[in-house]
Design a protein around this motif. Structure first.
Motif, PDB file in Angstrom:
ATOM      1  N   LEU A 125       0.827  -1.209   0.000  1.00  0.00           N
ATOM      2  CA  LEU A 125       0.000   0.000   0.000  1.00  0.00           C
ATOM      3  C   LEU A 125       0.862   1.260   0.000  1.00  0.00           C
ATOM      4  N   LEU A 126       1.950   1.207   0.763  1.00  0.00           N
ATOM      5  CA  LEU A 126       2.849   2.358   0.791  1.00  0.00           C
ATOM      6  C   LEU A 126       3.543   2.537  -0.563  1.00  0.00           C
ATOM      7  N   GLN A 127       3.843   1.417  -1.210  1.00  0.00           N
ATOM      8  CA  GLN A 127       4.448   1.508  -2.545  1.00  0.00           C
ATOM      9  C   GLN A 127       3.477   2.143  -3.541  1.00  0.00           C
ATOM     10  N   LYS A 128       2.198   1.888  -3.377  1.00  0.00           N
ATOM     11  CA  LYS A 128       1.201   2.494  -4.261  1.00  0.00           C
ATOM     12  C   LYS A 128       1.180   4.023  -4.094  1.00  0.00           C
ATOM     13  N   ILE A 129       1.430   4.468  -2.865  1.00  0.00           N
ATOM     14  CA  ILE A 129       1.514   5.911  -2.646  1.00  0.00           C
ATOM     15  C   ILE A 129       2.711   6.478  -3.408  1.00  0.00           C
ATOM     16  N   GLN A 130       3.857   5.754  -3.308  1.00  0.00           N
ATOM     17  CA  GLN A 130       5.068   6.209  -3.999  1.00  0.00           C
ATOM     18  C   GLN A 130       4.868   6.221  -5.514  1.00  0.00           C
ATOM     19  N   ASN A 131       4.113   5.260  -5.997  1.00  0.00           N
ATOM     20  CA  ASN A 131       3.894   5.154  -7.450  1.00  0.00           C
ATOM     21  C   ASN A 131       2.671   5.951  -7.909  1.00  0.00           C
ATOM     22  N   ASN A 132       2.114   6.737  -6.992  1.00  0.00           N
ATOM     23  CA  ASN A 132       0.927   7.525  -7.310  1.00  0.00           C
ATOM     24  C   ASN A 132      -0.226   6.672  -7.850  1.00  0.00           C
ATOM     25  N   GLU A 133      -0.307   5.466  -7.351  1.00  0.00           N
ATOM     26  CA  GLU A 133      -1.361   4.565  -7.799  1.00  0.00           C
ATOM     27  C   GLU A 133      -2.592   4.624  -6.881  1.00  0.00           C
ATOM     28  N   MET A 134      -2.448   5.296  -5.747  1.00  0.00           N
ATOM     29  CA  MET A 134      -3.529   5.314  -4.776  1.00  0.00           C
ATOM     30  C   MET A 134      -3.429   6.577  -3.951  1.00  0.00           C
ATOM     31  N   ALA A 158      -2.935   8.864  -1.000  1.00  0.00           N
ATOM     32  CA  ALA A 158      -2.041   8.676   0.134  1.00  0.00           C
ATOM     33  C   ALA A 158      -2.822   8.481   1.420  1.00  0.00           C
ATOM     34  N   GLN A 159      -3.875   9.307   1.621  1.00  0.00           N
ATOM     35  CA  GLN A 159      -4.629   9.216   2.861  1.00  0.00           C
ATOM     36  C   GLN A 159      -5.324   7.873   2.981  1.00  0.00           C
ATOM     37  N   ASP A 160      -5.962   7.413   1.910  1.00  0.00           N
ATOM     38  CA  ASP A 160      -6.621   6.111   1.933  1.00  0.00           C
ATOM     39  C   ASP A 160      -5.621   4.974   2.093  1.00  0.00           C
ATOM     40  N   ALA A 161      -4.510   5.091   1.360  1.00  0.00           N
ATOM     41  CA  ALA A 161      -3.493   4.039   1.422  1.00  0.00           C
ATOM     42  C   ALA A 161      -2.910   3.929   2.822  1.00  0.00           C
ATOM     43  N   GLU A 162      -2.621   5.088   3.462  1.00  0.00           N
ATOM     44  CA  GLU A 162      -2.047   5.053   4.817  1.00  0.00           C
ATOM     45  C   GLU A 162      -3.065   4.512   5.819  1.00  0.00           C
ATOM     46  N   ARG A 163      -4.356   4.876   5.634  1.00  0.00           N
ATOM     47  CA  ARG A 163      -5.389   4.367   6.541  1.00  0.00           C
ATOM     48  C   ARG A 163      -5.477   2.849   6.460  1.00  0.00           C
ATOM     49  N   ILE A 164      -5.524   2.352   5.215  1.00  0.00           N
ATOM     50  CA  ILE A 164      -5.628   0.906   5.045  1.00  0.00           C
ATOM     51  C   ILE A 164      -4.351   0.207   5.517  1.00  0.00           C
ATOM     52  N   ALA A 165      -3.198   0.831   5.242  1.00  0.00           N
ATOM     53  CA  ALA A 165      -1.930   0.254   5.676  1.00  0.00           C
ATOM     54  C   ALA A 165      -1.857   0.201   7.193  1.00  0.00           C
ATOM     55  N   THR A 166      -2.383   1.260   7.828  1.00  0.00           N
ATOM     56  CA  THR A 166      -2.391   1.279   9.303  1.00  0.00           C
ATOM     57  C   THR A 166      -3.251   0.138   9.849  1.00  0.00           C
ATOM     58  N   GLU A 167      -4.407  -0.091   9.244  1.00  0.00           N
ATOM     59  CA  GLU A 167      -5.260  -1.207   9.675  1.00  0.00           C
ATOM     60  C   GLU A 167      -4.565  -2.564   9.451  1.00  0.00           C
ATOM     61  N   ALA A 168      -3.845  -2.663   8.327  1.00  0.00           N
ATOM     62  CA  ALA A 168      -3.106  -3.902   8.047  1.00  0.00           C
ATOM     63  C   ALA A 168      -2.024  -4.130   9.098  1.00  0.00           C
ATOM     64  N   LEU A 169      -1.344  -3.019   9.468  1.00  0.00           N
ATOM     65  CA  LEU A 169      -0.300  -3.153  10.490  1.00  0.00           C
ATOM     66  C   LEU A 169      -0.900  -3.493  11.857  1.00  0.00           C
ATOM     67  N   SER A 170      -2.113  -2.995  12.119  1.00  0.00           N
ATOM     68  CA  SER A 170      -2.781  -3.330  13.377  1.00  0.00           C
ATOM     69  C   SER A 170      -3.105  -4.824  13.427  1.00  0.00           C
ATOM     70  N   LYS A 171      -3.609  -5.336  12.305  1.00  0.00           N
ATOM     71  CA  LYS A 171      -3.893  -6.776  12.243  1.00  0.00           C
ATOM     72  C   LYS A 171      -2.598  -7.583  12.343  1.00  0.00           C
ATOM     73  N   LYS A 172      -1.568  -7.051  11.689  1.00  0.00           N
ATOM     74  CA  LYS A 172      -0.266  -7.722  11.774  1.00  0.00           C
ATOM     75  C   LYS A 172       0.192  -7.818  13.223  1.00  0.00           C
ATOM     76  N   GLU A 173       0.004  -6.723  13.988  1.00  0.00           N
ATOM     77  CA  GLU A 173       0.423  -6.702  15.392  1.00  0.00           C
ATOM     78  C   GLU A 173      -0.396  -7.689  16.219  1.00  0.00           C
ATOM     79  N   ASN A 174      -1.694  -7.745  15.954  1.00  0.00           N
ATOM     80  CA  ASN A 174      -2.556  -8.674  16.687  1.00  0.00           C
ATOM     81  C   ASN A 174      -2.142 -10.133  16.456  1.00  0.00           C
TER      82      ASN A 174
END
Length: 234
Positions: free
Chosen positions: A78-87, A89-105
């Protein structure tokens, strides 16, 4: 009754066994072995169950590790999509944050499950040790039982022989032998006496017959001389 009490009971029954009561410790030992085998079956069932739980828990821990790593990988994408302007940034970071939360759980759950699996594995090791001890005890007592049965059989045979010997009346036997000896000697003496009598009777008859024959010969000789004289034969 606990396993160790039963083991003590079996050992005590052997230690206090006496020749006249061999049958009781044999029964007690056989019962002790049956109890041990029952305990062994129960211990092996518990061991299998605990090992199964440990294996499943360890697999769940590893699976949560993989899921956590996958969520981390997705957050990076998701962060790479931000770098590649494919998504956005705000949506990508939100979804990435949720993914990292699940990763932590899932990572935390993997740690918890790993610790639980370790506890089950330690319990399984203790149960395995107990199973090995029970197996060893069963082998030992089965060997002792074989020896005890052999001793019991020997003792019973020895007891029977000694009892028979104890019931033999030695004085009566000696008296009977002396009586038989006297009877044999008496019969031998009578036999000898009858033999001498028979021999003596035969000798008298022989003398009588010899004397008679001798007299007959003398008479015959005189008659012959007298006849010769009449005939003038010298």
């Amino acid at each position: 009754m606990s396993l160790f009490k039963r083991l003590f009971k079996v050992g005590q029954s052997q230690a206090h066994a006496v020749v006249d009561k061999f049958e009781d410790p044999i029964r007690m030992t056989e019962q002790g072995i049956r109890d041990l085998k029952k305990d062994l079956l129960e211990a092996m069932t518990s061991l299998a169950e605990v090992k199964g739980i440990a294996i499943r828990t360890r697999k769940d821990s590893e699976n949560n590790k993989k899921i956590a790593a996958d969520y981390e990988r997705k957050a990076m994408l998701l962060l790479q999509k931000i770098q590649n302007n494919e998504m956005d940034a705000q949506d990508a970071e939100r979804i990435a944050t949720e993914a990292l939360s699940k990763k932590e759980n899932h990572a935390n759950e993997a740690v918890r499950l790993a610790q639980e699996a370790e506890r089950h594995e330690q319990m399984a090791n203790k149960l395995q040790s107990n199973v090995s001890k029970v197996k060893s005890s069963i082998t030992t007592y089965e060997n002792d039982l074989i020896t005890l049965k052999a001793r019991a059989k020997t003792a019973a045979s020895t007891k029977k022989i000694n009892k028979q010997l104890a019931n033999v009346d030695s004085s009566g036997t000696i008296a009977m032998l002396e009586k038989m000896k006297a009877k044999v000697e008496e019969d031998e003496s009578l036999s000898q006496a009858y033999g001498e009598i028979a021999s003596a009777d035969r000798s008298v008859d022989d003398e009588i017959n010899a004397a008679l024959e001798s007299g007959q010969k003398v008479a015959a000789s005189d008659s012959l001389l007298e006849l010769k004289k009449k005939m003038g034969i010298t």
